[in-house]
Write an enzyme that holds these catalytic residues in place. Structure first.
Site, PDB file in Angstrom:
ATOM      1  CB  THR A 195      -0.748  -0.080   1.268  1.00  0.00           C
ATOM      2  OG1 THR A 195      -1.976  -1.218   1.037  1.00  0.00           O
ATOM      3  CG2 THR A 195      -1.764   1.414   1.246  1.00  0.00           C
ATOM      4  CE  LYS A 233      -5.543  -0.161   4.022  1.00  0.00           C
ATOM      5  NZ  LYS A 233      -4.820  -1.045   3.264  1.00  0.00           N
ATOM      6  CG  ASP A 234      -1.828   6.025   8.392  1.00  0.00           C
ATOM      7  OD1 ASP A 234      -1.018   5.363   7.582  1.00  0.00           O
ATOM      8  OD2 ASP A 234      -1.756   5.753   9.793  1.00  0.00           O
ATOM      9  NE  ARG A 235      -0.669   1.232   4.458  1.00  0.00           N
ATOM     10  CZ  ARG A 235      -1.065   0.544   5.546  1.00  0.00           C
ATOM     11  NH1 ARG A 235      -0.903   1.230   6.745  1.00  0.00           N
ATOM     12  NH2 ARG A 235      -1.663  -0.556   5.526  1.00  0.00           N
ATOM     13  CG  ASN A 282       1.973  -1.163   4.209  1.00  0.00           C
ATOM     14  OD1 ASN A 282       2.188  -0.276   3.224  1.00  0.00           O
ATOM     15  ND2 ASN A 282       1.067  -2.248   4.099  1.00  0.00           N
TER      16      ASN A 282
END
Length: 566
Positions: free
Chosen positions: A97, A179-181, A118
């Site tokens: 991701t 998601k933060d990323r 990640n």
């Protein structure tokens, strides 16, 4: 100066004069209408808004698998009235991701972005590193753990949004994700990221971007939109017979996770929404619906696409990744989730047409990675497949190294799921050669029936194995400052198993993980049609830069997509 006259005096000129004259000639030729180089779009020709969308964990094979079941104006808008690339891939090997989201709008692969997975381990200390972790910043109004993603500190390069805002500070770059990323990495250094908070069902930014939320965010969260799905069922969109091409529910390799539709949001005994409910929305269509609702609020609240300073809106929908991890891309749940996303896109496009204007925006859709089939499914199809446990692999390698060098734990850990890290302190204390130890560890790796290729730090730094299997992809996933000492990849259909207990995963250099959609819609800028040429996700950022009339990001290694003008 006419071109002919310039040519008569070139031999007599010094280099600085020559360069100035050459520039003047190019400008005069371009002014005369000759196609020496493409000119930047004028303000009128640029899209007012670039809507960049990613579906987390969406292999290209799923885009076309249910084409006959798509709504008229969701994904079909791209396939029937937009341009779509049948052969789009990632060029790196660790298809996860964070590396995917870091590539999308920078045009650069992990060997430049520094986002190698990640999470990874510091090669000197062994400390855990999260791709967007930054303990100097916290979520606004929410508890923040040490490894939570709060800033782009680890991203070593700029995005196309950073370039746009440097050229015109009036432009806005807003990134949203479950998601933060998925939000922070596309937002880059100068955009603004908002993430779904599984503690509360709200969206929040971090103190890297601002001290407090703007009013429109506060208003959105005050409405508690996530609560509307409490005790709602995720039901199949179509009759049972429509899912015959997918695997039935409740496969034995689903493990303890319920894998059957309809599925209730919230535990039967819960009286009110809480942590388990809010986090449980992620592997469903409902968290994606919330992200698109928040995107609508951002368009209105920030006035995106309203003036002659173009904006970028990035929306990464995270639900499909969770669905495919839990139940696989071959499952009926994943099949239905694609159809649910398709209907969400149709409604979102309808609203974009009404609020921004159909002729004022370009939409691009891709994915951060694909997905491998579950090993048990692959075995049922007669393939060599299985699950490799990293802890067992590490134990065997250290036993081999102990027999050779007399030290019990020369490789203390695996970093980024794909690289052995040699203990530098022990190597120095015992007078060993790091490269010799790494070569021995590589030989031990290759003895495992699940391992396809392994390369040492020395080989990856020098490029000495160019042309060897997967070497180019693996080198693009390896960053000399943060990566380990022996980088390896598994054979096709072998899964790097972990404590997560997932049914299946991604992260390999194989086609099921690298082959993703690139879909484009924008009638004023793109001629519709299928494009067969092989392209890469790194090509998206230079393409967006061209539409916006700005230079591509400095580290970009892609080139503009081969799109025909309308």
């Amino acid at each position: 100066m006419p071109a002919a006259a310039a040519g008569l005096t070139l031999a007599a000129m010094k280099k600085p004069q020559l360069l100035r004259v050459a520039g003047a000639v190019l400008l005069s030729v371009a002014a005369a209408g000759c196609s020496v180089m493409p000119s930047a779009p004028t303000a009128q020709a640029r899209p007012k808004l670039v809507v960049f969308m990613a579906v987390d964990g969406f292999p290209q094979r799923q885009v076309l698998a249910y084409r006959d079941q798509l709504a008229p104006d969701g994904l079909a808008r791209f396939l029937d009235r937009g341009a779509w690339f049948a052969n789009a891939h990632y060029g790196h090997s660790v298809t996860a991701t964070a590396p995917g989201h870091a590539t999308m709008l920078t045009g650069a692969y992990p060997h430049r972005t520094g986002i190698i997975n990640n999470e990874w381990r510091d090669v000197n200390t062994g400390a855990a590193v999260y791709n967007t972790g930054d303990t100097q910043h916290t979520y606004i109004g929410h508890q923040t753990r040490p490894l939570d993603g709060t800033s782009p500190r680890n991203l070593k390069v700029e995005t196309v949004g950073d370039v746009l805002r440097r050229v015109d500070p009036r432009s806005k770059v807003i990134a949203i994700s479950g998601k933060d990323r998925g939000a922070i990495l596309p937002a880059g250094r100068t955009g603004t990221a908002y993430m779904y908070m599984s503690q509360t069902g709200q969206f929040a930014s971090s103190t890297y971007y601002m001290k407090e939320h703007p009013a429109w965010v506060t208003t959105f969260n005050a409405g508690k939109p996530a609560d509307r799905y409490f005790k709602t069922e995720w039901k199949p969109l179509l009759p049972e017979a429509a899912y015959a091409r997918s695997l039935p529910d409740a496969q034995p390799w689903f493990g303890k996770r319920v894998g059957k539709l309809p599925m209730m949001m919230g535990a039967p005994n819960d009286d009110a929404p809480g942590l388990s409910y809010y986090s449980g929305l992620l592997p469903s269509p409902f968290a994606d619906a919330l992200a698109l609702d928040f995107a609508r609020a951002a368009i209105a609240g920030e006035g995106l696409g309203r003036d002659d300073a173009p904006d970028i809106l990035s929306v990464s929908l995270s639900g499909h990744d969770y669905v495919n991890h839990y139940w696989s891309a071959e499952s009926r749940l994943s099949h239905d989730h694609v159809l649910q996303l398709d209907r969400l896109f149709e409604a979102f496009f309808r609203d974009l047409d009404a609020t921004v204007g159909r002729d004022n925006y370009v939409a691009v859709l891709t994915a951060d990675h694909g997905f491998m089939p579950a090993p048990e499914y692959s075995q049922s199809q007669g393939r060599q497949a299985g699950r490799l446990t990293p802890a067992q692999l590490l134990t065997r390698i250290n036993a081999d190294l102990q027999r050779q060098f007399g030290e019990p734990k020369l490789v203390p850990f695996i970093s980024a799921s794909t690289a052995l890290v040699v203990d530098r302190k022990v190597v120095a204390q015992k007078g060993l050669d790091l490269n010799v130890v790494a070569e021995a560890a590589r030989a031990s790796l290759l003895a495992d029936p699940a391992v396809a290729a392994a390369y040492t730090r020395r080989e990856l730094e020098s490029g000495s194995k160019a042309g060897a299997p997967y070497f180019g992809q693996m080198r693009r996933s390896w960053h000399q400052d943060v990566s380990g000492d022996v980088h390896y990849a598994l054979k096709p259909y072998w899964m790097n198993a972990s404590s997560s207990g997932y049914s299946t995963t991604h992260g390999s250099p194989h086609e099921y993980d690298t082959h993703v959609p690139i879909l484009v819609y924008g009638p004023k800028w793109v001629k519709p049609g299928k494009v067969e040429a092989r392209v890469e996700v790194a090509d998206i950022a230079p393409t967006i830069a061209r539409w916006l009339g700005v230079p591509p990001p400095a580290a970009a290694e892609g080139r503009p997509l081969p799109l025909a003008a309308p």
